[in-house]
Design an enzyme around this catalytic site. Structure first.
Site, PDB file in Angstrom:
ATOM      1  N   SER A 216      42.241  25.167  37.114  1.00  0.00           N
ATOM      2  CA  SER A 216      41.109  24.255  36.946  1.00  0.00           C
ATOM      3  C   SER A 216      41.447  23.087  36.033  1.00  0.00           C
ATOM      4  O   SER A 216      40.904  21.992  36.191  1.00  0.00           O
ATOM      5  CB  SER A 216      39.900  25.012  36.398  1.00  0.00           C
ATOM      6  OG  SER A 216      39.396  25.911  37.352  1.00  0.00           O
TER       7      SER A 216
ATOM      8  N   ASP B 220      35.270  24.939  28.747  1.00  0.00           N
ATOM      9  CA  ASP B 220      36.140  25.403  29.820  1.00  0.00           C
ATOM     10  C   ASP B 220      36.875  24.202  30.423  1.00  0.00           C
ATOM     11  O   ASP B 220      36.545  23.039  30.166  1.00  0.00           O
ATOM     12  CB  ASP B 220      35.317  26.134  30.879  1.00  0.00           C
ATOM     13  CG  ASP B 220      36.157  27.090  31.724  1.00  0.00           C
ATOM     14  OD1 ASP B 220      37.380  27.175  31.492  1.00  0.00           O
ATOM     15  OD2 ASP B 220      35.581  27.754  32.614  1.00  0.00           O
TER      16      ASP B 220
ATOM     17  N   THR C 118      37.179  22.545  33.278  1.00  0.00           N
ATOM     18  CA  THR C 118      36.618  21.437  34.054  1.00  0.00           C
ATOM     19  C   THR C 118      35.860  20.443  33.185  1.00  0.00           C
ATOM     20  O   THR C 118      36.177  19.244  33.199  1.00  0.00           O
ATOM     21  CB  THR C 118      35.749  21.961  35.205  1.00  0.00           C
ATOM     22  OG1 THR C 118      36.569  22.741  36.078  1.00  0.00           O
ATOM     23  CG2 THR C 118      35.125  20.814  35.987  1.00  0.00           C
TER      24      THR C 118
ATOM     25  N   GLU D 136      29.123  20.795  36.780  1.00  0.00           N
ATOM     26  CA  GLU D 136      30.015  21.819  37.314  1.00  0.00           C
ATOM     27  C   GLU D 136      29.255  23.099  37.631  1.00  0.00           C
ATOM     28  O   GLU D 136      28.576  23.651  36.762  1.00  0.00           O
ATOM     29  CB  GLU D 136      31.129  22.169  36.323  1.00  0.00           C
ATOM     30  CG  GLU D 136      32.103  23.205  36.897  1.00  0.00           C
ATOM     31  CD  GLU D 136      32.942  23.939  35.871  1.00  0.00           C
ATOM     32  OE1 GLU D 136      33.996  24.472  36.269  1.00  0.00           O
ATOM     33  OE2 GLU D 136      32.552  24.004  34.684  1.00  0.00           O
TER      34      GLU D 136
ATOM     35  N   ASP E  84      33.487  29.961  40.932  1.00  0.00           N
ATOM     36  CA  ASP E  84      34.863  30.373  40.648  1.00  0.00           C
ATOM     37  C   ASP E  84      34.920  31.766  40.032  1.00  0.00           C
ATOM     38  O   ASP E  84      35.741  32.596  40.426  1.00  0.00           O
ATOM     39  CB  ASP E  84      35.493  29.360  39.697  1.00  0.00           C
ATOM     40  CG  ASP E  84      36.897  29.749  39.260  1.00  0.00           C
ATOM     41  OD1 ASP E  84      37.801  29.743  40.109  1.00  0.00           O
ATOM     42  OD2 ASP E  84      37.088  30.057  38.067  1.00  0.00           O
TER      43      ASP E  84
ATOM     44  N   HIS F  21      36.933  34.967  41.573  1.00  0.00           N
ATOM     45  CA  HIS F  21      37.948  35.775  40.894  1.00  0.00           C
ATOM     46  C   HIS F  21      37.595  37.263  40.963  1.00  0.00           C
ATOM     47  O   HIS F  21      38.480  38.115  41.059  1.00  0.00           O
ATOM     48  CB  HIS F  21      38.077  35.346  39.431  1.00  0.00           C
ATOM     49  CG  HIS F  21      38.892  34.104  39.231  1.00  0.00           C
ATOM     50  ND1 HIS F  21      40.231  34.042  39.525  1.00  0.00           N
ATOM     51  CD2 HIS F  21      38.540  32.874  38.762  1.00  0.00           C
ATOM     52  CE1 HIS F  21      40.684  32.825  39.248  1.00  0.00           C
ATOM     53  NE2 HIS F  21      39.681  32.103  38.791  1.00  0.00           N
TER      54      HIS F  21
ATOM     55  N   ASP G  68      37.575  21.602  42.546  1.00  0.00           N
ATOM     56  CA  ASP G  68      38.911  21.524  41.962  1.00  0.00           C
ATOM     57  C   ASP G  68      39.922  22.353  42.740  1.00  0.00           C
ATOM     58  O   ASP G  68      41.107  22.057  42.750  1.00  0.00           O
ATOM     59  CB  ASP G  68      38.883  21.954  40.496  1.00  0.00           C
ATOM     60  CG  ASP G  68      38.211  23.309  40.288  1.00  0.00           C
ATOM     61  OD1 ASP G  68      37.684  23.892  41.258  1.00  0.00           O
ATOM     62  OD2 ASP G  68      38.184  23.781  39.135  1.00  0.00           O
ATOM     63  N   HIS G  69      39.476  23.402  43.416  1.00  0.00           N
ATOM     64  CA  HIS G  69      40.330  24.293  44.186  1.00  0.00           C
ATOM     65  C   HIS G  69      39.443  25.359  44.824  1.00  0.00           C
ATOM     66  O   HIS G  69      38.254  25.464  44.508  1.00  0.00           O
ATOM     67  CB  HIS G  69      41.386  24.966  43.305  1.00  0.00           C
ATOM     68  CG  HIS G  69      40.795  25.701  42.130  1.00  0.00           C
ATOM     69  ND1 HIS G  69      40.141  26.908  42.251  1.00  0.00           N
ATOM     70  CD2 HIS G  69      40.734  25.378  40.814  1.00  0.00           C
ATOM     71  CE1 HIS G  69      39.696  27.297  41.064  1.00  0.00           C
ATOM     72  NE2 HIS G  69      40.044  26.381  40.178  1.00  0.00           N
TER      73      HIS G  69
END
Length: 438
Positions: free
Chosen positions: A91, A146, A148, A267, A272, A276, A314-315
């Site tokens: 990130s 964090d 981002t 965000e 995310d 995970h 971001d991904h």
């Protein structure tokens, strides 16, 4: 799990925030939106951390087949290659590209490597907006330091330097900063700043907006990340902590008071976290929450010609893939995250009773053995088999980032700048910087 209707009813109940921040939705009787100017005065960037096309479609399907973003007349719908200098991105590097137009190493925030082996800070769009006299803000439902949010307001060679990140954020002059991390010691530099209003609850945020607050206003909630939507009731924060749409509405009310315009990054970080963990139900729920926040912004901007909205990521996280047999009805019946379920089991609740209560299944002996052997990720494997979805990992392995192309959609002035398939994510940052060049 709350339906979209109940979410928006809950949001509508926050009348002070919405009345001050949101114009009425577009209707047949409203004049057509004016033609856009050459560059936006206001820019709102939504970053779905870990959000690939499968996450968007999961939220869409869980929401009855459509999301609000499907109604927006996007000027461009492109996609990004998210790789960093080291290959598959994290990130920090991904968000640095979005914020600065610079490709960098994983773990680096707002900095790029130099030929001599050191690091050099790069200008972010938030910093350029501040230099041009615009109001600025950052929102995250992850912890506020964090990777981002940090990439838009800090410069360090390790995303783990959270206290240094907080100190640099404190020096940026932002008018709005809100997210998780209240009980992290690293947020200390962001507390007690002269001339700042601090809010601790959704009610205090409502009162601030209703009172005509013009910033700067900061608010931090939770310990690390804010509570997942599925867990807000169980964690006792449903009536205390603001939601992502509520924070977005408050930010628009605050930042739009600046006649020079504003920059805002929102965000949806918990997409995310759910990726995970391999928690499809929670991931889809968080996707719907992001969609609600985009709706707030679009309905504020719909009749304007000076505002751009960017929807990107971001991904992708987890290598998530549904199948034609995915049982969305059963998936939507899950009422708590895997994290919460494992917490109950760790405190002594049985695996059988926990999965029966929160996942609406009666686990077999084999499924109980899987959870016993693999822990929290064993719950993922059990539910993935039940719901007919697949992940890139199994048993004790955590979900990882992938190189899947992610959305880059744009509405408003210069939306065409975001057209194209699989272009480098640095182009997003370069576009954003160009909007505030003068």
């Amino acid at each position: 799990m709350r339906s979209r209707t109940s979410r928006l009813l809950a949001l509508a109940g926050s009348t002070a925030v919405l009345a001050a921040a949101i114009a009425a939705p577009a209707s047949a009787g409203r004049p057509p939106r004016p033609q856009p100017s050459s560059a936006p005065k206001n820019v709102i960037v939504f970053v779905g951390d870990g959000m690939g096309p499968a996450q968007v479609n999961l939220g869409r399907t869980m929401n009855g087949g459509s999301l609000f973003i499907d109604q927006i007349p996007w000027g461009a719908k492109g996609s990004l290659d998210t790789t960093s200098l080291e290959g598959t991105t994290d990130s920090a590097a991904g968000a640095t590209a979005l914020a600065s137009g610079a490709e960098t190493n994983n773990g680096w925030v707002g900095m790029v490597p130099t030929s001599g082996g050191g690091g050099q800070a790069v200008e972010t769009v938030l910093e350029r907006a501040e230099d041009r006299g615009k109001a600025t803000g950052l929102i995250s439902d992850s912890y506020i330091t964090d990777a981002t949010p940090a990439a838009f307001a800090a410069h360090v060679t390790s995303r783990s330097e959270t206290e240094a990140i907080a100190g640099q954020m404190a020096d940026q002059g932002m008018e709005f900063l809100m997210g998780g991390g209240l009980r992290q010691g690293s947020v200390a530099p962001l507390l007690g700043l002269p001339g700042h209003t601090y809010v601790d609850t959704a009610d205090e945020l409502d009162a601030y907006v209703a009172g005509g607050g013009a910033g700067p206003v900061f608010g931090f909630f939770g310990s690390w990340n804010m509570a997942f939507n599925l867990d807000r009731d169980d964690e006792g924060v449903a009536t205390t902590d603001p939601t992502l749409p509520e924070m977005t509405a408050a930010a628009l009310s605050t930042l739009s008071k600046d006649p020079d315009g504003f920059f805002l990054m929102v965000e949806a970080g918990l997409i995310d976290w759910a990726g995970h963990e391999g928690d499809a139900a929670s991931m889809g729920d968080e996707m719907i929450e992001m969609d609600d926040a985009v709706q707030v912004a679009y309905e504020w901007a719909a009749s304007r010609s000076d505002t751009s909205i960017i929807f990107t990521a971001d991904h992708e996280t987890g290598g998530f893939a549904p199948t034609r047999r995915t049982n969305y009805t059963a998936l939507k019946a899950q009422t708590a995250t895997l994290e919460y379920m494992w917490g109950r089991i760790s405190k002594g609740d049985s695996i059988r009773s926990t999965l029966t209560t929160y996942a609406n299944i009666v686990p077999t002996a084999g499924e109980i053995a899987t959870v016993t052997a693999c822990g929290e990720h064993g719950i993922r494997d059990v539910l993935a088999a039940r719901w007919k979805v697949t992940w890139g990992e199994s048993c004790t392995d955590e979900g990882e980032h992938t190189d899947t192309f992610v959305p880059a959609w744009a509405w408003g002035p210069r939306a065409g700048d975001f057209a194209g398939i699989g272009y480098d994510n640095e182009r997003v940052g370069l576009n954003l910087l160009s909007y505030f060049a003068a």
